[in-house]
Design a protein around this motif. Structure first.
Motif, PDB file in Angstrom:
ATOM      1  N   LYS A  48     -72.832  18.364 -45.070  1.00 44.29           N
ATOM      2  CA  LYS A  48     -74.098  17.542 -45.927  1.00 44.29           C
ATOM      3  C   LYS A  48     -73.321  16.900 -47.294  1.00 44.29           C
ATOM      4  O   LYS A  48     -72.759  17.224 -47.739  1.00 44.29           O
ATOM      5  CB  LYS A  48     -74.956  18.325 -46.457  1.00 44.29           C
ATOM      6  N   SER A 103     -75.981  14.748 -53.291  1.00 42.09           N
ATOM      7  CA  SER A 103     -76.775  13.428 -53.711  1.00 42.09           C
ATOM      8  C   SER A 103     -75.836  12.883 -54.861  1.00 42.09           C
ATOM      9  O   SER A 103     -76.040  11.784 -55.185  1.00 42.09           O
ATOM     10  CB  SER A 103     -78.127  14.148 -54.292  1.00 42.09           C
ATOM     11  N   LEU A 129     -79.599   9.173 -43.630  1.00 39.74           N
ATOM     12  CA  LEU A 129     -80.060   9.538 -45.091  1.00 39.74           C
ATOM     13  C   LEU A 129     -80.948  10.654 -45.174  1.00 39.74           C
ATOM     14  O   LEU A 129     -80.801  11.006 -46.575  1.00 39.74           O
ATOM     15  CB  LEU A 129     -80.661   7.954 -45.902  1.00 39.74           C
ATOM     16  N   ARG A 132     -78.473  13.421 -44.767  1.00 41.91           N
ATOM     17  CA  ARG A 132     -77.500  13.294 -45.641  1.00 41.91           C
ATOM     18  C   ARG A 132     -75.913  13.750 -44.770  1.00 41.91           C
ATOM     19  O   ARG A 132     -75.316  14.577 -45.035  1.00 41.91           O
ATOM     20  CB  ARG A 132     -77.529  14.032 -46.918  1.00 41.91           C
TER      21      ARG A 132
END
Length: 282
Positions: A2, A5, A97, A100
Motif C-alpha cells: 500500500k 498518503s 487510487l 493505493r
C-alpha cells in the motif's frame, strides 16, 4: 504494498493532488504545453470538450478528436513541474487510487509536448519546428532516480563539455521512435538541451555573472540544436514509467544570430494544427 498518503497525496474527491484529475478525466494521448494560455489554443480544435479542470498552473481540457479521446495539459515551466506532472499522470493510469496499490497490468500513455524554444544552431530559423530526437538535461533531475539509464548520446555530448559542475548535472534520454517517425513531417529533427532556469542556466547575464566560458557556444559545438526547460525530464521519466514521449517546439529565438520572433502565435497555431492532424492517423 500500500502506498502511503504522504507519498501519493490525494484530494478529498480522490483526484491526484496537484493536477486535480481523476482517472476518467484524461485520454491516452496527452498534449503537454508549458503555458496555461496555450491549453484552449489546442482544445479549440477538438470535436468536443468533455472535461475542463484547473488547479494552480495545471489546466486540463479533455475531449474527442475524431474517434480518439485526447487531453491537453499545461505543465508550467521547468523540469521540477514535469516531475509532478509525469508521476501524477502515471498514477492516474497505473495506480489503483482507492486501494493505493500498483496495478498488475500497466498502461502506456502517449505524451506530446507542444512548446516554444530558443535555438543555438545558426542554420535553424525562428519560426522553424524542431522535433527532439534526444533530450539532454542539465538540471540534475535524474540523479534522484538511480534506475535511469542514459541515452547513448550522452557520451558524445559530454566529450565537448569541460565544466565539471555541468557534467555532474547532465543526463540524456531519447524520444519514442514510433512517435518521432510518425510526426517528423512537422519539422526538423534535432537534439534538445533542457536547462534549469531562464537566465544564468541559459547563459543570460543581467546583473549576475553566470558560469565561466561560453556555455552556449559549447552546447552548439557538441551538437545541441535548441534548448528549453522541460523535454529532458519528459523523456527520461517517460522511459522509466513506460510511456511514449515526443517533444515538438517552435523556435522563437536564435541566440547565435540574435533573431527573435515577436509575433510567434501564428506559428505555434500552425504547429498545433499539424500535430493534431497527424495524431488522427496514428
Amino acid at each position: 504494498m500500500k502506498i502511503q498518503s504522504s507519498e501519493l497525496p490525494l484530494n478529498a474527491d480522490g483526484s491526484v493532488y496537484h493536477l486535480n484529475l481523476l482517472p476518467q478525466d484524461i485520454g491516452e494521448t496527452i498534449f503537454l504545453v508549458g503555458d496555461p494560455g496555450r491549453v484552449p489554443l489546442v482544445s479549440q480544435f477538438f470535436d468536443e470538450i468533455l472535461v475542463t479542470k484547473q488547479k494552480r498552473e495545471f489546466i486540463t481540457h479533455t475531449g474527442w478528436l475524431q474517434n480518439k479521446k485526447v487531453s491537453v495539459l499545461s505543465t508550467g515551466i521547468g523540469t521540477d513541474n514535469i516531475d509532478i506532472v509525469l508521476n501524477e499522470l502515471d498514477a492516474l493510469v497505473n495506480i489503483d487510487l482507492k486501494e493505493r496499490s500498483i496495478k498488475k497490468e500497466t498502461k502506456s500513455l502517449k505524451l506530446i509536448r507542444l512548446g516554444t524554444s530558443g535555438s543555438l544552431n545558426p542554420e535553424i530559423k525562428v519560426g522553424d519546428f524542431i522535433l527532439s530526437q534526444s533530450g539532454i538535461g542539465f538540471d540534475g533531475m535524474m540523479n534522484f532516480y538511480p534506475q535511469h539509464q542514459d541515452s547513448a548520446i550522452k557520451e558524445k555530448i559530454s566529450k565537448g563539455l569541460e565544466n565539471p559542475v555541468i557534467l555532474n548535472l547532465m543526463y540524456a534520454a531519447d524520444a519514442d521512435n514510433a512517435l518521432l517517425q510518425h510526426f517528423k513531417s512537422v519539422g526538423r529533427v534535432g537534439v534538445t538541451g533542457s536547462l534549469s532556469g531562464f537566465y544564468g542556466p541559459q547563459g543570460r547575464q543581467v546583473r549576475l555573472k553566470c558560469v565561466e566560458g561560453d556555455f552556449l557556444a559549447d552546447l552548439n559545438k557538441v551538437g545541441i540544436d535548441n534548448f528549453e526547460m522541460e523535454t529532458s525530464a519528459i523523456y527520461a521519466l517517460s522511459k522509466l514509467l513506460g510511456h511514449q514521449a515526443l517533444s515538438i517546439n517552435c523556435i522563437i529565438a536564435n541566440r547565435t544570430t540574435g533573431k527573435f520572433l515577436e509575433n510567434y502565435q501564428p506559428k505555434v497555431k500552425e504547429m498545433i494544427q499539424k500535430s493534431l492532424y497527424l495524431l488522427q492517423n496514428f
